[in-house]
Design a protein around this motif. Sequence first.
Motif, mmCIF file in Angstrom:
data_model
loop_
_atom_site.group_PDB
_atom_site.id
_atom_site.type_symbol
_atom_site.label_atom_id
_atom_site.label_comp_id
_atom_site.label_asym_id
_atom_site.label_seq_id
_atom_site.Cartn_x
_atom_site.Cartn_y
_atom_site.Cartn_z
ATOM 1 N N CYS A 22 7.469 74.044 -79.812
ATOM 2 C CA CYS A 22 8.272 75.203 -80.213
ATOM 3 C C CYS A 22 7.301 76.302 -80.632
ATOM 4 O O CYS A 22 6.626 76.178 -81.664
ATOM 5 N N VAL A 23 7.217 77.349 -79.822
ATOM 6 C CA VAL A 23 6.334 78.470 -80.122
ATOM 7 C C VAL A 23 7.145 79.561 -80.795
ATOM 8 O O VAL A 23 8.168 80.003 -80.258
ATOM 9 N N ALA A 24 6.690 79.985 -81.972
ATOM 10 C CA ALA A 24 7.426 80.951 -82.780
ATOM 11 C C ALA A 24 6.724 82.301 -82.804
ATOM 12 O O ALA A 24 5.491 82.384 -82.746
ATOM 13 N N SER A 25 7.515 83.353 -82.929
ATOM 14 C CA SER A 25 6.970 84.694 -83.075
ATOM 15 C C SER A 25 7.961 85.560 -83.825
ATOM 16 O O SER A 25 9.142 85.208 -83.954
ATOM 17 N N GLY A 26 7.463 86.679 -84.364
ATOM 18 C CA GLY A 26 8.341 87.622 -85.034
ATOM 19 C C GLY A 26 8.530 87.389 -86.515
ATOM 20 O O GLY A 26 9.337 88.083 -87.146
ATOM 21 N N PHE A 27 7.808 86.439 -87.080
ATOM 22 C CA PHE A 27 7.878 86.216 -88.521
ATOM 23 C C PHE A 27 6.584 85.552 -88.972
ATOM 24 O O PHE A 27 5.812 85.045 -88.157
ATOM 25 N N THR A 28 6.364 85.574 -90.283
ATOM 26 C CA THR A 28 5.177 84.934 -90.843
ATOM 27 C C THR A 28 5.357 83.432 -90.784
ATOM 28 O O THR A 28 6.230 82.871 -91.447
ATOM 29 N N PHE A 29 4.506 82.786 -90.007
ATOM 30 C CA PHE A 29 4.729 81.379 -89.684
ATOM 31 C C PHE A 29 4.376 80.447 -90.822
ATOM 32 O O PHE A 29 4.922 79.353 -90.930
ATOM 33 N N ASP A 30 3.467 80.888 -91.706
ATOM 34 C CA ASP A 30 2.789 79.957 -92.593
ATOM 35 C C ASP A 30 3.589 79.413 -93.762
ATOM 36 O O ASP A 30 3.088 78.581 -94.490
ATOM 37 N N ASP A 31 4.802 79.861 -93.996
ATOM 38 C CA ASP A 31 5.540 79.330 -95.151
ATOM 39 C C ASP A 31 7.029 79.278 -94.865
ATOM 40 O O ASP A 31 7.826 79.921 -95.568
ATOM 41 N N HIS A 32 7.378 78.532 -93.851
ATOM 42 C CA HIS A 32 8.789 78.364 -93.530
ATOM 43 C C HIS A 32 9.075 76.914 -93.175
ATOM 44 O O HIS A 32 8.152 76.107 -93.005
ATOM 45 N N THR A 33 10.342 76.603 -93.072
ATOM 46 C CA THR A 33 10.769 75.289 -92.613
ATOM 47 C C THR A 33 11.174 75.408 -91.149
ATOM 48 O O THR A 33 12.015 76.232 -90.799
ATOM 49 N N ILE A 34 10.532 74.606 -90.319
ATOM 50 C CA ILE A 34 10.885 74.557 -88.905
ATOM 51 C C ILE A 34 11.542 73.203 -88.638
ATOM 52 O O ILE A 34 10.990 72.164 -89.020
ATOM 53 N N GLY A 35 12.676 73.234 -88.019
ATOM 54 C CA GLY A 35 13.401 71.993 -87.767
ATOM 55 C C GLY A 35 13.693 71.784 -86.295
ATOM 56 O O GLY A 35 13.761 72.733 -85.515
ATOM 57 N N SER A 49 14.349 66.263 -87.308
ATOM 58 C CA SER A 49 13.134 66.292 -88.103
ATOM 59 C C SER A 49 12.849 67.733 -88.504
ATOM 60 O O SER A 49 13.270 68.670 -87.822
ATOM 61 N N CYS A 50 12.136 67.888 -89.609
ATOM 62 C CA CYS A 50 11.721 69.227 -90.016
ATOM 63 C C CYS A 50 10.390 69.147 -90.751
ATOM 64 O O CYS A 50 9.982 68.070 -91.211
ATOM 65 N N ILE A 51 9.732 70.295 -90.816
ATOM 66 C CA ILE A 51 8.403 70.347 -91.415
ATOM 67 C C ILE A 51 8.230 71.646 -92.182
ATOM 68 O O ILE A 51 8.757 72.694 -91.780
ATOM 69 N N SER A 52 7.502 71.577 -93.276
ATOM 70 C CA SER A 52 7.085 72.773 -93.994
ATOM 71 C C SER A 52 5.775 73.243 -93.389
ATOM 72 O O SER A 52 4.796 72.498 -93.378
ATOM 73 N N TYR A 94 17.465 69.588 -77.056
ATOM 74 C CA TYR A 94 16.719 69.684 -78.302
ATOM 75 C C TYR A 94 16.443 71.148 -78.612
ATOM 76 O O TYR A 94 15.950 71.889 -77.753
ATOM 77 N N TYR A 95 16.756 71.538 -79.845
ATOM 78 C CA TYR A 95 16.580 72.904 -80.300
ATOM 79 C C TYR A 95 15.608 72.938 -81.477
ATOM 80 O O TYR A 95 15.666 72.070 -82.349
ATOM 81 N N CYS A 96 14.770 73.962 -81.515
ATOM 82 C CA CYS A 96 14.029 74.203 -82.749
ATOM 83 C C CYS A 96 14.649 75.412 -83.447
ATOM 84 O O CYS A 96 15.270 76.270 -82.809
ATOM 85 N N ALA A 97 14.501 75.424 -84.747
ATOM 86 C CA ALA A 97 15.116 76.460 -85.563
ATOM 87 C C ALA A 97 14.253 76.697 -86.792
ATOM 88 O O ALA A 97 13.507 75.817 -87.215
ATOM 89 N N VAL A 98 14.388 77.889 -87.369
ATOM 90 C CA VAL A 98 13.590 78.246 -88.542
ATOM 91 C C VAL A 98 14.498 78.576 -89.710
ATOM 92 O O VAL A 98 15.541 79.228 -89.544
#
Length: 135
Positions: A22-35, A49-52, A94-98
């Motif tokens: 899951c490649v993310a863009s448009g926000f600060t990646f370093d302090d979010h929950t990605i699920g 599953s999710c990760i900080s 399968y979906y990723c989400a922030v």
Amino acid sequence: EVQLVESGGGLVQTGGSLTLACVASGFTFDDHTIGWFRQAPGKEREGVSCISTNNGSTYYADSVKGRFTISSDNAKNTVYLQMNSLNPEDSAVYYCAVSTLGVSAIRIATTQTLGVMYAWEYEDWGQGTQVTVSA
């Protein structure tokens, strides 16, 4: 604009492995929950599953614990889901989400305590990638 792009889905035999990205863009990646969520035809969306992306803490649903591994490469703004020992019940989109709600490490701890991921806590979603496991 927040964008999440999933890749890595496909067709695999029972017992096989796949790695989703899951490649993310448009926000600060370093302090979010990605699920990662999944949805099979006729079934409700399930949090897998999710990760900080801040401290690397993780959560796994019981259905995938011990088989799936979530990881984050902050330098690449990418979250991975390594899926091993796949079975037909894992077939789904399968979906990723922030989620930007609260402190990500606390969110993961709360999720671990409750034992469930709530889709409503995630504001932005990718388009999904199909995983099909043949018997």
